[in-house]
Design an enzyme around this catalytic site. Structure first.
Site, PDB file in Angstrom:
ATOM      1  N   LYS A 133       0.853  -1.184   0.000  1.00  0.00           N
ATOM      2  CA  LYS A 133       0.000   0.000   0.000  1.00  0.00           C
ATOM      3  C   LYS A 133       0.886   1.229   0.000  1.00  0.00           C
ATOM      4  O   LYS A 133       2.022   1.195   0.488  1.00  0.00           O
ATOM      5  CB  LYS A 133      -0.919   0.036   1.228  1.00  0.00           C
ATOM      6  N   ASP A 173      -6.819   4.505  -5.125  1.00  0.00           N
ATOM      7  CA  ASP A 173      -7.535   4.351  -3.854  1.00  0.00           C
ATOM      8  C   ASP A 173      -8.184   5.708  -3.614  1.00  0.00           C
ATOM      9  O   ASP A 173      -8.379   6.489  -4.554  1.00  0.00           O
ATOM     10  CB  ASP A 173      -6.561   3.940  -2.743  1.00  0.00           C
TER      11      ASP A 173
END
Length: 455
Positions: A133, A173
């Protein structure tokens, strides 16, 4: 003399305590670890070699944490400095894979919790991708296209060193949509001097993107929820859904729920929530969600003004009496007080579309009161699954039809539900998808880590 092994429970407690000490200023990461590890006790009892290898201690430590300066110039000539991150959490089953988040709340704790969850989620997908991430505390809201482009190019000046089709494959995201992915990939291509479009997913269709990637997380949650309902001899048709957020995930949920005969009746934003008794179920309403998201205003009240829905400033939608709860916004959206309202309203199903949207206390209370929870690492795996399908299309230099991608996504979500259900039942948890997802996700990664050596 060999040192005596700790028992599974004591070993888990030790690993959690070590995480708390090493990551004392990272509450989101600690929360994620505390949610997952206790469910693994029966797995460790069956595999004591994992304790000897300190496999959990290795599992909760990211393989690499990258933090870097991002300096960029706004339209007025002022130079700003933000912080960039990429946490490459676990690459035992494939290249690191996970989104980039541009949001002021981004910090190392958030990146680590998301990378940890992503590792389990990607394992559950059945696809050969590890967990990672990244992102920045940069806020794209209210910024011009030129400012966003300059930031993305400055961000990529460092990130390009750490990514690639067989190394680490970012996607979008929160705060990173088609515009940002375009700028990021464009600069990556310029720096590398090669068309490595497999280094990013969520790309535009013109340069290697996949059909239904923007909708995939929302579509997948609805498919997963339908599997839960089928298990309970029920159907999603005719059900009302309270959702939060109004971004890509919520948009996908609204579209697929409508297609399957259900009705989303709430949306939310930082300013409050709206209740639309008729449902967010027309092309005009779907398109307006996109318009709201692109406006940068971040106000869900705009929807109420446009369509005559009720607006509740400063409130969350979790007190509405509906059939299904689908939090689609961000972490820790549902607290214990909200969980009590959900139980009091007799709601049986909570399907998590956002990452870790319920606090651990809320999950515990709802489970104690017979609410069935579809955990985020399973329920919202549709987005990364279609990202992996995008990688496959890039590798083969071909494009699948919308129907092909949707069918593959539907099958992946059905498999995730079955694997979580089977794992929970096999280890004595009954129909507990939270425990089942944790066990099934861990199992594949653990076996790969064990096979690849102890250090």
């Amino acid at each position: 003399m060999a040192k005596a092994l700790l028992g599974p429970k004591e070993y888990i407690e030790k690993v959690i305590e070590d995480v708390k000490q090493k990551s004392s200023g990272e509450p989101e990461f600690i929360q994620a670890v505390e949610e997952v590890l206790p469910n693994l006790e029966p797995v460790l009892a069956m595999h004591p070699e994992y304790i000897r290898m300190n496999l959990l201690g290795r599992f909760v430590e990211p393989e690499r944490q990258i933090m870097f300066k991002v300096s960029w110039m706004d339209d007025e000539g002022e130079v700003h400095v933000n912080r960039g991150y990429r946490v490459q959490f676990n690459g035992a089953i494939g290249p690191y894979k996970g989104g980039l988040r541009f949001q002021p709340s981004v910090n190392l704790s958030v990146m680590k919790f998301l990378g940890f969850e992503q590792t389990l989620k990607n394992s559950l997908s059945g696809l050969a991708i590890g967990g990672g991430k990244g992102g920045s505390d940069f806020d794209p809201r209210g910024r011009s296209d030129e400012e966003v482009m300059r930031f993305c190019q400055a961000f990529m000046t460092e990130l390009y060193r750490h990514i690639g089709p067989d190394v680490d494959v970012p996607a979008g995201d929160i705060g990173v949509g088609a515009r940002e992915i375009g700028y990021l990939f464009g600069y990556y291509r310029r720096i590398k001097g090669a068309f490595e479009n497999g280094a990013f997913t969520g790309k535009g269709l013109q340069y290697g993107g996949s059909l239904i990637r923007p909708e995939a997380t929302g579509f997948g949650v609805v498919y997963f929820c339908n599997e839960i309902l089928k298990h309970e001899n029920d159907t999603i048709e005719g059900k009302t859904i309270a959702a939060s957020g109004f971004g890509n995930v919520t948009w996908g949920v609204c579209r697929k729920a409508t297609e399957m005969g259900a009705k989303v009746v709430t949306l939310s934003g930082p300013d409050g929530y709206v209740y639309d008794a008729d449902g967010v179920n027309t092309e005009e309403k779907f398109n307006y969600l996109v318009e709201m998201r692109n406006s940068g205003r971040d106000k869900v009240e705009d929807y109420a003004d446009r369509f005559g829905a009720e607006f509740f400033p400063g409130e969350k939608p979790w007190g509405r009496k509906v059939d299904i709860i689908m939090p689609c916004a961000t972490q820790n959206d549902i607290h214990l007080e909200h969980a009590k309202k959900i139980v009091d309203n007799g709601i049986k199903y909570v399907c998590e579309a956002a990452n870790m949207p319920c606090t651990n206390e809320a999950v515990k209370y709802m489970q104690e009161n017979k609410v069935i929870i579809g955990p985020s690492k399973a329920a919202n795996a549709g987005g990364v699954s279609v990202s992996a399908l995008e990688m496959a299309q890039n590798s083969m230099r071909l494009t699948w039809t919308l129907e092909e991608v949707d069918q593959k996504l539907h099958q992946i979500m059905s498999n995730i539900h079955k694997n979580a259900k089977d794992a929970a039942e096999a280890y004595g948890f009954g129909y507990n998808l939270v425990a089942g997802a944790n066990i099934a996700g861990f199992d594949k990664v653990a076996k790969a880590m064990a096979a690849q050596g102890e250090y």
